[in-house]
Design a protein around this motif. Structure first.
Motif: not given
Lengths: 276, 259
Positions: A91-94, A102-107, B166-167, B190-193
């Motif tokens: 969520g933060q990275i996005v 948002y993508l904050d519910s993948i988990g 990050n790595a 996002m996928m390769p991450l």
């Protein structure tokens, strides 16, 4: 769900009662705020609608979590922290990368698919609790939205919608519509429509077109949530293809409801091919 | 980078039992939301929240964190509701199509002050209470230890998770992955991450759950507490008095017809 302790019947009945009570409170809160619509809240800030929105949703979500957590075996409990960290970090990275979702519910979706709706509900609620503890308390009132995501994703998995990559986004769209409708009263009555810069501007635009506050936040949610959840569900479906079959088969829920359909060496080969 | 915002200043507020602070926070939030008049929120802010913040010696951290959370919301709230509030009739200022209504600003003030109280009270609780203490106190009061495990474990996992993410991102960039481009292109990143991230984190789960099961994690027997959380009879009484006072504050105005 298997429960290994004996003589746990009365305890289990109590947990089921908690889940039912929690669900009833959430539904009653929604019905009161949206369908029955107290007239005072349309034009004044002096309504008790915000207390009912925040109180009903938070109490309902807590009861659901308390009732659900006891049904989870240790494997699932060990999985949940990873899923919550996934929700929060992605969520933060996005938001840092600057995507309009948002993508904050993948988990949450991932756990619901692997371990069932109860596990998804616990993951979802605790995500927002931890988000509230670490980054911003603003997330806390929205915990009930993650409940909806957990229940819908788990049910979709039970119906086999994660067996194909193209059925997952459909389930995501439906989940997104319900999530938008459930979250609208919180955005309207607790935050006055101002949950974020972009969202606030859209709410303002809808209000200027003559919508009520609740109508504006509902429409704003319907613009963003279905797309966001469709992407989330697709990402999870793709991840499930990439994860090794041995890992996936470890979950009794996934085995019992044949969440992935085809299993065995062939699925593992496809997974390897995709990974490479 | 730590994943909690707890700052240890050793003030009297820090030494309070976590339950006392939790009850106080809930009472403040319920009062502010149940009495929807802007000056009630202002009063609660001045009489309860600001003095406690001063005593706790975390005032500066509190205002920094709260400002980052609240400023964007408050700005949007006042602009949007001031201009487009559906019940707005009395125009204060207008330029062309834009009209600021006093009803809109009044609505924004009511909601805004309530949000300020909500955010300040909860950030103050988190700043002065270590999550571990809060979990111990709640578990000692009958909360399932599974909640405590999940929350404490996640707080430790988030920094590790962020480092690993990050790595992986750096490794993929070293392979030539571009992180710039259109939104659709960036979703593809996002996928390769996510793939390696989830695979790596999930492979640890099985070992961990076996170790936990071997130590009786799934047992439903009542546990004793390894680290008792300090408490006092004054606090025990105050935990009953605070909700009673809040209830009185909420009910009396309605009973006497003052609101």
């Amino acid at each position: 769900m298997p429960h290994s302790t004996n003589g746990a019947d009365s305890r289990r009945a109590r947990h089921i009662a908690l889940v039912i009570l929690g669900a009833l409170i959430v539904v009653a809160t929604y019905l009161y705020l949206v369908v029955w619509r107290p007239t005072e809240i349309a034009h004044t800030s002096t309504g008790r609608a915000s207390l009912i929105a925040i109180g009903g949703y938070v109490i309902g979500a807590v009861l659901l979590a308390v009732g659900s957590i006891h049904r989870l075996p240790t494997t699932t409990v060990a999985l949940i922290p990873v899923a919550i960290a996934l929700n929060i970090v992605v969520g933060q990275i996005v938001s840092v990368i600057g995507l309009p979702v948002y993508l904050d519910s993948i988990g949450t979706v991932l756990v619901s698919v692997l371990a069932g709706p109860a596990a998804g509900v616990v993951t979802g609620i605790l995500t927002n609790v931890i988000w509230g503890l670490t980054l911003s308390p603003i997330a806390l009132p929205f915990a009930v939205v993650q409940v909806v995501i957990g229940i819908f994703a788990g049910t979709a998995a039970r119906w086999g919608m994660f067996r194909r990559v193209y059925t997952a986004p459909l389930a995501g769209l439906v989940t997104g519509v319900v999530a938008a409708m459930v979250s609208a009263p919180i955005a309207a009555f607790v935050f006055g429509g101002a949950t974020g810069g972009g969202a606030g501007a859209i709410v303002g635009a809808f209000q200027a077109m003559g919508q009520s506050l609740l109508g504006a936040t509902t429409l704003q949610g319907l613009l963003s949530d279905p797309v966001d959840k469709a992407i989330t569900f697709t990402v999870v479906a793709l991840l499930l293809i990439a994860l090794p079959a041995r890992f996936l088969q470890r979950f009794p829920f996934a085995r019992a409801h044949r969440v992935f359909g085809r299993t065995g060496p062939k699925a593992a080969q496809t997974a390897l091919a995709r990974e490479g | 980078m730590s994943s909690t915002v707890y700052v240890d200043r050793g003030s009297p507020v820090h030494r309070l039992n976590p339950m006392t602070k939790l009850v106080a926070m809930l009472c403040v939030i319920v009062i502010v939301f149940a009495l929807p008049v802007w000056w009630v929120s202002g009063l609660v802010l001045a009489v309860a929240i600001i003095p406690v913040a001063v005593i706790s010696r975390c005032g500066r951290t509190l205002s920094r964190i709260s400002a980052t959370i609240l400023l964007p919301i408050l700005v949007v709230l006042f602009v949007v509701q001031g201009l487009t509030f559906p019940g707005g009739k009395t125009a204060l200022v207008s330029w062309g199509v834009f009209t600021v209504t006093s009803e809109g600003l009044h609505f924004a003030l009511g909601i805004g002050l309530r949000l300020v109280c909500l955010v300040l009270a909860s950030v103050l609780l988190v700043l002065t209470t270590h999550p571990g203490d809060l979990m111990s106190a709640l578990t000692a009061r009958g909360m399932s230890p599974k909640f405590g495990y999940i929350i404490s474990s996640t707080l430790q996992l988030i920094p590790a998770f962020r480092d690993r993410a990050n790595a992986i991102l750096l490794a993929q960039q070293a392979r030539g992955l571009s992180v710039k481009g259109s939104p659709l292109r960036r979703i593809k990143i996002m996928m390769p991450l996510l793939g390696p991230l989830i695979l790596g984190m999930f492979t640890d789960v099985e070992d961990r759950s076996t170790a936990m099961e071997a130590r009786g994690f799934g047992s439903t027997a009542r546990r004793t507490s390894l680290v008792p959380v300090p408490d006092s009879s004054v606090q025990r009484v105050s935990r009953w008095v605070m909700p009673a006072v809040s209830l009185a504050v909420i009910v009396v105005p309605f009973a006497t017809g003052a609101l």
